[in-house]
Motif scaffolding. Structure first.
Motif, PDB file in Angstrom:
ATOM      1  N   ASP A 101      19.917 -12.974  20.786  1.00  0.00           N
ATOM      2  CA  ASP A 101      21.096 -12.549  21.542  1.00  0.00           C
ATOM      3  C   ASP A 101      21.989 -13.765  21.696  1.00  0.00           C
ATOM      4  N   TYR A 102      23.258 -13.609  21.300  1.00  0.00           N
ATOM      5  CA  TYR A 102      24.180 -14.746  21.298  1.00  0.00           C
ATOM      6  C   TYR A 102      25.539 -14.287  21.797  1.00  0.00           C
ATOM      7  N   ALA A 103      26.185 -15.139  22.599  1.00  0.00           N
ATOM      8  CA  ALA A 103      27.530 -14.830  23.080  1.00  0.00           C
ATOM      9  C   ALA A 103      28.294 -16.124  23.271  1.00  0.00           C
ATOM     10  N   ALA A 104      29.594 -16.058  23.094  1.00  0.00           N
ATOM     11  CA  ALA A 104      30.452 -17.227  23.288  1.00  0.00           C
ATOM     12  C   ALA A 104      31.825 -16.770  23.740  1.00  0.00           C
ATOM     13  N   VAL A 105      32.447 -17.564  24.607  1.00  0.00           N
ATOM     14  CA  VAL A 105      33.853 -17.388  24.970  1.00  0.00           C
ATOM     15  C   VAL A 105      34.569 -18.694  24.647  1.00  0.00           C
ATOM     16  N   PHE A 106      35.835 -18.607  24.290  1.00  0.00           N
ATOM     17  CA  PHE A 106      36.538 -19.804  23.842  1.00  0.00           C
ATOM     18  C   PHE A 106      38.021 -19.684  24.147  1.00  0.00           C
ATOM     19  N   ALA A 107      38.684 -20.842  24.204  1.00  0.00           N
ATOM     20  CA  ALA A 107      40.127 -20.889  24.429  1.00  0.00           C
ATOM     21  C   ALA A 107      40.669 -22.196  23.871  1.00  0.00           C
ATOM     22  N   GLU A 108      41.886 -22.133  23.332  1.00  0.00           N
ATOM     23  CA  GLU A 108      42.583 -23.316  22.826  1.00  0.00           C
ATOM     24  C   GLU A 108      44.062 -23.159  23.103  1.00  0.00           C
ATOM     25  N   ASN A 109      44.751 -24.282  23.158  1.00  0.00           N
ATOM     26  CA  ASN A 109      46.208 -24.245  23.323  1.00  0.00           C
ATOM     27  C   ASN A 109      46.815 -25.411  22.558  1.00  0.00           C
ATOM     28  N   VAL A 110      47.888 -25.126  21.827  1.00  0.00           N
ATOM     29  CA  VAL A 110      48.653 -26.199  21.204  1.00  0.00           C
ATOM     30  C   VAL A 110      49.914 -26.403  22.025  1.00  0.00           C
ATOM     31  N   PHE A 111      50.082 -27.628  22.543  1.00  0.00           N
ATOM     32  CA  PHE A 111      51.277 -28.032  23.267  1.00  0.00           C
ATOM     33  C   PHE A 111      52.121 -28.892  22.327  1.00  0.00           C
ATOM     34  N   ARG A 112      53.415 -28.619  22.259  1.00  0.00           N
ATOM     35  CA  ARG A 112      54.302 -29.394  21.379  1.00  0.00           C
ATOM     36  C   ARG A 112      55.341 -30.131  22.221  1.00  0.00           C
ATOM     37  N   PHE A 113      55.511 -31.387  21.860  1.00  0.00           N
ATOM     38  CA  PHE A 113      56.511 -32.235  22.492  1.00  0.00           C
ATOM     39  C   PHE A 113      57.314 -32.891  21.364  1.00  0.00           C
ATOM     40  N   GLY A 114      58.313 -32.161  20.881  1.00  0.00           N
ATOM     41  CA  GLY A 114      59.027 -32.643  19.718  1.00  0.00           C
ATOM     42  C   GLY A 114      58.117 -32.622  18.503  1.00  0.00           C
ATOM     43  N   LYS A 115      57.938 -33.782  17.871  1.00  0.00           N
ATOM     44  CA  LYS A 115      57.084 -33.870  16.692  1.00  0.00           C
ATOM     45  C   LYS A 115      55.623 -34.163  17.043  1.00  0.00           C
ATOM     46  N   PHE A 116      55.332 -34.313  18.328  1.00  0.00           N
ATOM     47  CA  PHE A 116      53.981 -34.610  18.763  1.00  0.00           C
ATOM     48  C   PHE A 116      53.321 -33.328  19.269  1.00  0.00           C
ATOM     49  N   HIS A 117      52.018 -33.157  19.008  1.00  0.00           N
ATOM     50  CA  HIS A 117      51.317 -31.984  19.509  1.00  0.00           C
ATOM     51  C   HIS A 117      49.916 -32.377  19.964  1.00  0.00           C
ATOM     52  N   ILE A 118      49.426 -31.642  20.939  1.00  0.00           N
ATOM     53  CA  ILE A 118      48.101 -31.871  21.501  1.00  0.00           C
ATOM     54  C   ILE A 118      47.393 -30.527  21.635  1.00  0.00           C
ATOM     55  N   VAL A 119      46.087 -30.493  21.280  1.00  0.00           N
ATOM     56  CA  VAL A 119      45.339 -29.240  21.282  1.00  0.00           C
ATOM     57  C   VAL A 119      44.022 -29.446  22.034  1.00  0.00           C
ATOM     58  N   PRO A 120      43.937 -29.079  23.300  1.00  0.00           N
ATOM     59  CA  PRO A 120      42.639 -29.062  23.992  1.00  0.00           C
ATOM     60  C   PRO A 120      41.901 -27.758  23.685  1.00  0.00           C
ATOM     61  N   SER A 121      40.557 -27.840  23.577  1.00  0.00           N
ATOM     62  CA  SER A 121      39.744 -26.679  23.227  1.00  0.00           C
ATOM     63  C   SER A 121      38.503 -26.646  24.099  1.00  0.00           C
ATOM     64  N   VAL A 122      38.009 -25.453  24.346  1.00  0.00           N
ATOM     65  CA  VAL A 122      36.772 -25.287  25.087  1.00  0.00           C
ATOM     66  C   VAL A 122      36.054 -24.056  24.549  1.00  0.00           C
ATOM     67  N   ARG A 123      34.735 -24.145  24.488  1.00  0.00           N
ATOM     68  CA  ARG A 123      33.908 -23.019  24.046  1.00  0.00           C
ATOM     69  C   ARG A 123      32.614 -23.055  24.851  1.00  0.00           C
ATOM     70  N   PHE A 124      32.163 -21.901  25.313  1.00  0.00           N
ATOM     71  CA  PHE A 124      30.918 -21.816  26.072  1.00  0.00           C
ATOM     72  C   PHE A 124      29.955 -20.923  25.298  1.00  0.00           C
ATOM     73  N   GLU A 125      28.792 -21.472  24.932  1.00  0.00           N
ATOM     74  CA  GLU A 125      27.811 -20.787  24.098  1.00  0.00           C
ATOM     75  C   GLU A 125      26.580 -20.399  24.915  1.00  0.00           C
ATOM     76  N   HIS A 126      26.023 -19.234  24.599  1.00  0.00           N
ATOM     77  CA  HIS A 126      24.748 -18.827  25.177  1.00  0.00           C
ATOM     78  C   HIS A 126      23.874 -18.252  24.066  1.00  0.00           C
ATOM     79  N   GLU A 127      22.663 -18.792  23.948  1.00  0.00           N
ATOM     80  CA  GLU A 127      21.725 -18.386  22.896  1.00  0.00           C
ATOM     81  C   GLU A 127      20.407 -17.982  23.531  1.00  0.00           C
ATOM     82  N   LYS A 128      19.818 -16.881  23.045  1.00  0.00           N
ATOM     83  CA  LYS A 128      18.514 -16.444  23.527  1.00  0.00           C
ATOM     84  C   LYS A 128      17.690 -15.980  22.333  1.00  0.00           C
TER      85      LYS A 128
END
Length: 755
Positions: A429-456
């Motif tokens: 049994d496996y489940a995961a939730v995840f989220a990411e966002n790309v922020f743009r500041f002109g030609k610069f961009h930043i992408v924080p990511s998170v994922r939560f995993e559960h395995e049984k």
């Protein structure tokens, strides 16, 4: 050559337009409505994000106003030929190192020749075998290539391994003729698809939108009795689209008991509900029957590289799965993709029982996997070029494992008349939730990511004659394991100059425990001895890639992977009993790069559709043990040793000469440095209890291949090729019980007829 957009695989010469309803569409799935809608924000089409997502089919010429107002569109056809869109459907890929291999840009790949298939993808190590029954690859020295367990293999985003978590082996590979492109994502891919540190995604061909019916058939013959057939039909009519293909191939093999038969088929149906919604159904079926000629000692290989040591061993695989898809573009800022899949993997292995000598006995082993998965992803564009993605994945599987012992050395895969010796019931049994966002500041961009995993995992062993017959008897396995793991990632990027971009990515990952890690049936040890922790990884990558001139693409990066709590099999007694244990930590550092240049891509001047594409790619690796619980044969720590299957370089180079609608010719070379095959960096003096010898290292090897397609007419195409042009005698697969030779020189020739 990489900028061409003509689909010539079937010789119908139809324009290979991307579905205008959904740029970057991948298989998705039918589901109940899920996830939130997000607030409206700035004009998506006026930002670099939205434009980069669009297909580049109509951008062969960009006027000065377009280039000035939308500099990210500069040379977009070259960029898209090598790199994933920054936001690919509902997935954010910017700041993640990716490579795209478009199969229409190279000659037809016959019989799943993996050297040709991955020639333009840097860093993949192929451990070669003569039968096509499994995928054996690793990357940057992470793990044993056997069955590709350390790279997640997907088809249109759906896992195609035997059991995604509990037994992630690769015994099914899509036939190359059915594949439009191969996407290879490193590091941060774990936050997109799963916990593994790298992902191979095979993207299936889409139906031709310009015709109601068409297709082609291809037939090839070659060395060692090779016969290969591939036939496909596809089309679009009104709201409907369809595509179906069938493939079959067989060969006698280079060694006795080296024959194989492989067949399969794919079906795709799509229905456009309206301008914003679409339903899809996909079915994939696969069958393989592979003889196993066996492994040998180095001494035996030197004397006769075509020796057969197991004249009766065989493996059968059935792999089927179906995918229901649903996607909805709520508006120009928000879209949803859902995939629901159900599959079945049935694997049977017949092998002579070495412990039953002198009485000739054989073991028939059956492992079945029934799995169901659901994947839902939502993307919302907001602000000036920003995008947010979120979603979840759920997966469940059941895997009964059975063994029988009998005196019939050629027992059929479904003949269970022997004496039962093993019965295990296993589930995931496996489940995961995840989220990411790309922020743009002109030609610069930043992408924080998170994922939560559960395995049984659950393993329940009700029969094991090897344990109950031990003195004293060993308890049967009744174990369950559960683990929840948060994963984080951060990506940074900056566009500069004329078609150049830097990227930095730091991502966490881990290798989930498998059934064998918590409940191995091998040996006569207590189940409590198998109690390892999951392997964790952190990948650091910084690089630069660019498309500064038409037809020119480059990518170079520095990387480090810190691998904690490696899992290995450890021999614990004189009769070869093993358990899976955490053996220590390794650090993998290196530099990886590729460059491709179509010398005839000369702006808007006519070149008669000709392309002369030079390519080279390489991964240079320095991998070391930084911590160890195991010992070398002399009793010292493994710290400082080089891990197994971590060659100092994997390099490829070649040239593809082509003219649209006429021909494609490819000459390529693959070179792999010498490599250790076990972590203690030593060889062995015995194989299967017989006098034998295996050197500590697999020797360096370089192999050259040639292939070509030539169009006699609009609908008739010739195919030919020579693999291992110099007839190099080598091997790249080694185990404790011996080595397996690679193929010598082989030939093929055939014809394709379009209709």
């Amino acid at each position: 050559m990489r900028n061409q957009h003509i689909h010539t695989r079937g010789n119908s010469m139809s324009i290979n337009l991307q579905n205008s309803f959904m740029p970057g569409f991948r298989h998705s799935a039918l589901s109940v409505g899920i996830l939130l809608a997000f607030a409206n924000a700035g004009a998506w089409a006026e930002t670099p994000l939205g434009t980069d997502m669009a297909a580049a089919d109509n951008t062969t010429r960009l006027n000065e106003v377009q280039v000035k107002d939308k500099p990210w569109m500069w040379n977009i056809e070259t960029k898209r030929a090598h790199l994933l869109p920054e936001v690919d459907g509902t997935k954010i890929t910017v700041t993640k190192k990716s490579t795209v291999e478009k199969l229409d840009d190279i000659p037809t790949v016959i019989d799943n020749n993996l050297r040709n298939l991955f020639a333009h993808i840097p860093g993949i190590l192929v451990s070669e075998q003569q039968t096509p029954g499994q995928l054996n690859v690793n990357y940057r020295g992470i793990g044993n290539p056997q069955e590709g367990e350390y790279i997640l293999s997907l088809q249109d985003g759906i896992p195609i391994v035997s059991d995604w978590i509990g037994f992630p082996t690769n015994y099914y590979i899509p036939v190359p003729q059915s594949i439009e492109s191969i996407q290879f994502l490193r590091a941060g891919s774990g936050l997109l698809y799963g916990p593994e540190p790298a992902v191979l995604n095979y993207v299936t061909r889409r139906p031709d939108p310009s015709r109601e019916f068409g297709g082609y058939t291809e037939n090839v013959i070659g060395s060692h009795g090779l016969f290969s057939d591939y036939t496909e039909v596809d089309g679009t009519s009104g709201q409907w689209e369809y595509r179906a293909d069938f493939n079959y191939r067989q060969a006698d093999g280079q060694r006795d008991n080296g024959d194989y038969k492989v067949s399969g088929g794919d079906l795709h149906l799509g229905y456009k509900l309206d301008d914003t919604q679409k339903l899809t159904f996909d079915l994939h079926a696969y069958r393989s029957d592979n003889a196993q000629a066996g492994r040998m000692s180095y001494t035996q290989w030197i004397a006769n590289p075509n020796l057969t040591t197991t004249p009766d061993n065989r493996t059968w695989v059935d792999h089927d799965f179906a995918v229901l898809g649903y996607e909805n573009h709520f508006n120009d800022k928000t879209q949803l993709e859902v995939k629901l899949w159900r599959g079945y993997h049935d694997q049977a292995d017949r092998s002579e029982s070495l412990t039953a000598k002198p009485v000739p006995n054989s073991t028939l082993e059956s492992q079945k996997y029934r799995f169901t998965g659901l994947d839902a992803r939502l993307r919302h564009d907001w602000g000036q070029g920003n995008a947010f993605t979120t979603g979840f994945t759920a997966y469940q599987s059941d895997s009964p494992w059975r063994k029988w012992l009998g005196t019939n050395l050629v027992v059929d895969q479904y003949d269970h008349s022997g004496t039962p010796t093993l019965r295990q019931d296993r589930s995931t049994d496996y489940a995961a939730v995840f989220a990411e966002n790309v922020f743009r500041f002109g030609k610069f961009h930043i992408v924080p990511s998170v994922r939560f995993e559960h395995e049984k995992l659950d393993v329940d062993e009700t029969l094991n004659t090897g344990k109950t017959g031990a003195n004293p008897p060993v308890p049967l396995i009744d174990k369950n394991y559960a683990k929840s793991v948060p994963l984080f990632g951060l990506g940074l990027g900056n566009d500069f100059g004329h078609g150049n971009e830097t990227y930095v990515n730091v991502s966490q990952g881990f290798r989930p425990l498998r059934y064998l890690d918590i409940g191995s049936p091998f040996g006569k040890t207590s189940p409590s001895n198998n109690d390892p922790d999951p392997t964790k990884s952190t990948t650091y990558e910084a690089g630069i890639h660019g498309w500064p001139a038409k037809g020119l693409y480059y990518d170079v990066s520095l990387f480090e992977i810190d691998f904690k709590n490696r899992l290995e099999s450890q021999v614990i007694d004189a009769i070869g009993d093993t358990i899976n244990v955490n053996t220590g930590d390794t650090r993998h550092r290196g530099i990886e790069g590729q460059i491709e240049y179509d010398l005839l891509a000369i702006g808007d001047r006519s070149n008669d559709g000709q392309h002369l594409n030079l390519f080279a790619n390489a991964s240079f690796l320095n991998a070391k043990f930084t911590g160890s619980t195991l010992k070398n044969p002399n009793g010292t720590s493994l710290v400082g040793n080089t891990p197994a299957f971590a060659p100092h370089y994997v390099a490829r180079a070649g040239v593809v000469w082509a003219q649209d609608k006429h021909y494609k010719l490819s000459l390529s070379a693959s070179s792999v440095a010498s490599q250790y095959w076990q972590d203690n960096d030593t060889g062995t003096t015995a194989v299967l209890g017989q006098p034998g010898y295996l050197p500590a290292k697999i020797p360096q090897y370089t192999v050259v291949d040639f292939s070509g397609d030539y169009n006699l007419t609009e609908r008739v195409r010739l195919l030919a090729g020579i693999s291992n042009l110099g007839d190099k005698v080598y091997y790249s697969r080694v185990f404790q019980n011996g080595l397996e030779p690679a193929f010598g020189r082989t030939y093929y020739a055939g014809i394709s007829l379009g209709f």
